[in-house]
Design an enzyme around this catalytic site. Structure first.
Site, short mmCIF file in Angstrom:
data_model
loop_
_atom_site.label_atom_id
_atom_site.label_comp_id
_atom_site.label_asym_id
_atom_site.label_seq_id
_atom_site.Cartn_x
_atom_site.Cartn_y
_atom_site.Cartn_z
N HIS A 166 0.81 -1.21 0.00
CA HIS A 166 0.00 0.00 0.00
C HIS A 166 0.85 1.27 0.00
CE1 HIS A 166 -4.06 -1.65 0.58
NE2 HIS A 166 -3.40 -2.68 1.07
N ASP B 23 -6.24 -1.53 -8.86
CA ASP B 23 -6.33 -1.38 -7.41
C ASP B 23 -6.43 0.13 -7.17
OD1 ASP B 23 -6.30 -1.93 -4.71
OD2 ASP B 23 -4.50 -3.16 -4.77
#
Length: 153
Positions: A1, A72
């Site tokens: 992330h 994503d």
């Protein structure tokens, strides 16, 4: 992330191992595939999210996937290599994605929209490509809503 990971899959490793779950899912007519923000060093210097060589060539051409390809979250740190929010959106669409995810930041989503609109107007992203993406998303929405799909345009 937070960062962009990388992998060193050779073409043989891709063919013999990594492609197998994708090929199986596509054979079962999966509706969507989500890409991730990582660099496949042996194939491209850019993250998968912005790589037409991976999204278009490998997923669509080699594996024959014609469903919806979704990114994503483009606001993740792993996508930072592609530039600001607008540049990320343009890169992802140019690579062959149909649907772009943008966390909870409405201002950045609007920035991305404006960048995509400018890229289509300038010809950087062909209007036909955007129409194909819209068609794939609309087809999936109709399927999920259990509405009849009129294939006659």
């Amino acid at each position: 992330h937070l960062e962009t990971p990388s992998v060193n899959y050779s073409t043989e490793q891709w063919r013999d191992r990594e492609r197998l779950p994708f090929a199986a899912a596509i054979a079962e007519q999966v509706d969507m595939v989500m890409t991730t923000h990582l660099v496949a060093k042996d194939w491209d210097d850019i993250i998968i999210t912005g790589s037409a060589g991976i999204v278009h060539d490998r997923l669509r051409d080699d594996l024959g996937f014609d469903g919806v390809v979704v990114t994503d979250d483009l606001l993740m740190g792993g996508a930072a290599q592609l530039g600001d929010c607008g540049q990320r959106a343009v890169a992802a669409l140019s690579a062959g994605h149909d649907l772009l995810l943008f966390g909870e930041e409405i201002d950045q989503s609007q920035e991305a929209y404006e960048a995509v609109k400018a890229a289509v107007r300038s010809g950087e992203i062909p209007a036909e490509q955007v129409q194909q993406a819209l068609d794939r998303v609309a087809t999936l929405k109709l399927k999920l809503a259990r509405l009849p799909i009129d294939n006659q345009r």
